[in-house]
Design an enzyme around this catalytic site. Structure first.
Site, mmCIF file in Angstrom:
data_model
loop_
_atom_site.group_PDB
_atom_site.id
_atom_site.type_symbol
_atom_site.label_atom_id
_atom_site.label_comp_id
_atom_site.label_asym_id
_atom_site.label_seq_id
_atom_site.Cartn_x
_atom_site.Cartn_y
_atom_site.Cartn_z
ATOM 1 N N HIS A 103 -67.616 -10.182 -32.265
ATOM 2 C CA HIS A 103 -66.586 -9.636 -31.390
ATOM 3 C C HIS A 103 -65.487 -9.000 -32.239
ATOM 4 C CE1 HIS A 103 -67.367 -11.757 -27.310
ATOM 5 N NE2 HIS A 103 -68.506 -11.499 -27.934
ATOM 6 N N TYR B 67 -58.183 -13.753 -22.077
ATOM 7 C CA TYR B 67 -57.221 -14.829 -21.825
ATOM 8 C C TYR B 67 -56.261 -14.323 -20.749
ATOM 9 C CZ TYR B 67 -58.721 -17.023 -26.209
ATOM 10 O OH TYR B 67 -59.462 -17.632 -27.219
ATOM 11 N N PRO C 115 -57.179 -25.923 -26.817
ATOM 12 C CA PRO C 115 -58.243 -24.956 -27.121
ATOM 13 C C PRO C 115 -57.826 -23.485 -27.011
ATOM 14 C CG PRO C 115 -58.600 -25.976 -24.988
ATOM 15 C CD PRO C 115 -57.418 -26.661 -25.582
ATOM 16 N N LYS D 292 -58.954 -22.875 -32.334
ATOM 17 C CA LYS D 292 -58.733 -23.290 -33.723
ATOM 18 C C LYS D 292 -59.323 -24.662 -34.069
ATOM 19 C CE LYS D 292 -56.884 -19.587 -35.024
ATOM 20 N NZ LYS D 292 -57.787 -18.704 -35.764
ATOM 21 N N TYR E 112 -55.868 -14.968 -35.005
ATOM 22 C CA TYR E 112 -57.078 -15.286 -34.242
ATOM 23 C C TYR E 112 -58.322 -15.215 -35.132
ATOM 24 C CZ TYR E 112 -59.913 -15.759 -30.013
ATOM 25 O OH TYR E 112 -60.789 -16.235 -29.050
HETATM 26 C C1 PHB Z 1 -65.192 -21.234 -25.273
HETATM 27 O O1 PHB Z 1 -65.995 -20.269 -25.268
HETATM 28 O O2 PHB Z 1 -65.517 -22.373 -24.892
HETATM 29 C C2 PHB Z 1 -63.777 -20.981 -25.744
HETATM 30 C C3 PHB Z 1 -63.460 -19.749 -26.291
HETATM 31 C C4 PHB Z 1 -62.170 -19.521 -26.744
HETATM 32 C C5 PHB Z 1 -61.212 -20.515 -26.624
HETATM 33 C C6 PHB Z 1 -61.538 -21.755 -26.085
HETATM 34 C C7 PHB Z 1 -62.829 -21.994 -25.630
HETATM 35 O O3 PHB Z 1 -59.933 -20.278 -27.056
#
Ligand code: PHB
Ligand code: APR
Length: 393
Positions: free
Chosen positions: A72, A201, A293, A297, A385
Site C-alpha cells: 500500500h 480511517y 490499534p 503500531k 505510519y
Molecule cells: C486491521 O487491518 O486489522 C487494522 C489495520 C490498521 C489499523 C488497525 C487494524 O490501524
C-alpha cells in the site's frame, strides 16, 4: 538442558526473534503456554512497516508475504465526509507498507521454525524465570506432566501483556505508564471485497470507523463502541448499518456487506513499562507495551524490539560486545514512546470520546485540518505510519 536464549512466548515477537537468532547461529528454545492452533486463532491487525517486512525476509519467512501481501502506497483519512489521501511514496521518498494478516505471518514463522529444527515446547505450563540477576539463570516449566529446567545465558520475555516475564521483575525496579481510553473497537471480518483499495480511517460525530482488509476478497472493518458494549448486542445487520452511517457517502454506497466470519470487541489502552530489561531478562512486544490499534503500531513496535535484541545478541555472541547488553532498554524505549505518541495522537483526533469538551472537539478539528491540508502535516503522518528507521547497535 542448556541453550543460549530461552524465549517465552510463540507469538510474532517470540517466533521472529527465534528465527533471527537461529540464522546467526544463536541457539534458542521457545516455551509457549498454548497450542499452535490457539496462537493462530488470534485475529489481529496486519499492517507491516517496511522494517518489519525486511526482518521477516531476513528470518527466512517472507516468501508468502511477498507473494500474497498487498503493498500500500498510501492511506485515507476521512473527516466528516471529506476524504484526504496520504501519499506515502511522494511524502516519504518511496516508502510503503504491506497489508498482510498477523495470523498469516505467524503461520509463516511457525513453519520456518519447524523447518529449522529448533526446539519449541507448546502447552508448556508454569514457565518461570529463575536467577535473572544471577550468574546461572534458568527457566523451569512443566510439559506433558514432566518438570523441566533449561540453563541459559539470556531470557527473552515475548509472552505478551498477561505473561510471566514482566511479573518476574521486582516491582521496585519497574515503572508502569498507562492510559485507558473510554471506548473499544468492534471489529468484523467478512469474505467481501474491500470497499476501498487503501485503508480508510474515519472521524465522524457518531464515532470512529476503519475500513481495512486481509486480501481482495476478505475485509476487516471496525467501529468505535462504548467501553461497556457487548459483542452479543451487535448483529451483523446492526454493524453494517452503523458503519454505513459513519462512512463518507460514496463509500457507504459502494460497501458490500456479508456475514461475519469473526466479530469481537477490543479495548483501547496505552501501556509502557520501564525499563524493558532486568539482569538477563529482556521484555519485548506486548510484554512491555500496548498501544491503541489506531496507528497500527502494536506489531511494528514489537518487531523493532526484536530487531534491537537480535542486533545486540548477534554482536554479543559473534564479537564479544557484552557492553551492548545494557543498551537494549534505552534503545527500544526511544521508538516505543514515538509509537505511543503517534497512536495516542491518532486515537484522540479520530475518536469521539465521552467527556471531551466542546473546546477540545474544536481543537481536534483544527489540528486535523492543519495536518491534512498541508503537505508538511501529511508528511508527518506518512513518516510515522510507514515507520521510522530502526536504530543500529
Ligand atoms: C486491521 O487491518 O486489522 C487494522 C489495520 C490498521 C489499523 C488497525 C487494524 O490501524
Ligand atoms: N508462558 C508461556 N507462554 C506465554 C505465557 C507464559 N506464562 N503467557 C503468555 N504466553 C504466550 C501467549 O500464549 C502468546 O502466544 O506468549 C505469546 C504472546 O504473544 P502476543 O500476545 O501476540 O505478543 P507479541 O508476540 O509481543 O505480539 C505483539 O500481537 O497482541 C498483538 O497487538 C499485538 O500486534 C501485536 C503483537
Amino acid at each position: 538442558m542448556k541453550t543460549k536464549v530461552v524465549i517465552i512466548g510463540a507469538g510474532p515477537s517470540g517466533l521472529l526473534l527465534g528465527q533471527l537468532l537461529q540464522r546467526q547461529g544463536i541457539d534458542n528454545v521457545i516455551l509457549e503456554r498454548v497450542t499452535p492452533d490457539y496462537v493462530l486463532g488470534r485475529i489481529r491487525a496486519g499492517v507491516l512497516e517496511q522494517g518489519f517486512a525486511d526482518l521477516l525476509r531476513a528470518a527466512g519467512a517472507g516468501e508468502r508475504m511477498d507473494q500474497e501481501g498487498e503493498v500500500h502506497d498510501g492511506v485515507e483519512i476521512a473527516v466528516d465526509g471529506k476524504r484526504t489521501h496520504i501519499d506515502f511514496k511522494k511524502l516519504t521518498g518511496g516508502k510503503s507498507v504491506i497489508v498482510y494478516g498477523q495470523t498469516e505471518l505467524t503461520r509463516d514463522l511457525m513453519e520456518a521454525r519447524e523447518n529449522s529444527n529448533q526446539i519449541s515446547y507448546y502447552e508448556a505450563q508454569n514457565v518461570t524465570p529463575h536467577e535473572i540477576e544471577g550468574e546461572l539463570p534458568f527457566v523451569s516449566f512443566e510439559h506433558d506432566g514432566k518438570k523441566h529446567k533449561i540453563q541459559c545465558d539470556y531470557i527473552a520475555g515475548c509472552d505478551g501483556y498477561h505473561g510471566i516475564s514482566r511479573k518476574s521483575i521486582p516491582r521496585e525496579h519497574i515503572t508502569e505508564y498507562e492510559e485507558i481510553y473510554p471506548g473499544g473497537w468492534l471489529g468484523l471480518l467478512s469474505e467481501t471485497p474491500p470497499v476501498n483499495p487503501e485503508l480508510v480511517y474515519v472521524r465522524h460525530e457518531r464515532g470512529f470507523a476503519l475500513c481495512s482488509m486481509r486480501s481482495q476478497t476478505r475485509s476487516r472493518y471496525y467501529i468505535q463502541v462504548g467501553a461497556d458494549e457487548m459483542v452479543e448486542d451487535w448483529s451483523d445487520e446492526r454493524f453494517w448499518q452503523e458503519l454505513k452511517r459513519r462512512l463518507p457517502d460514496d463509500l457507504a454506497e459502494k460497501l458490500i456487506t456479508g456475514p461475519s466470519i469473526e466479530k469481537s470487541i477490543a479495548p483501547m489502552r496505552s501501556f509502557v513499562v520501564e525499563p524493558m530489561q532486568y539482569g538477563c531478562l529482556f521484555l519485548l512486544g506486548d510484554a512491555a507495551h500496548i498501544v491503541p490499534p489506531t496507528g497500527a503500531k502494536g506489531l511494528n513496535t514489537a518487531a523493532s524490539d526484536v530487531h534491537a535484541l537480535y542486533s545486540i545478541l548477534s554482536k554479543v555472541y559473534n564479537e564479544g560486545r557484552t557492553d551492548l547488553i545494557d543498551t537494549y532498554s534505552e534503545r527500544c524505549l526511544r521508538r516505543v514512546w514515538n509509537g505511543q505518541r503517534f497512536s495516542w495522537w491518532m486515537t484522540n483526533l479520530l475518536h469521539k470520546f465521552p467527556g471531551t469538551s466542546a473546546f477540545e472537539e474544536k481543537i481536534h478539528s483544527s489540528e486535523l485540518e492543519y495536518y491534512l491540508n498541508t503537505e508538511e502535516g501529511r508528511r508527518i503522518i506518512a513518516e510515522q505510519y510507514v515507520g521510522l528507521p530502526y536504530d543500529e547497535a
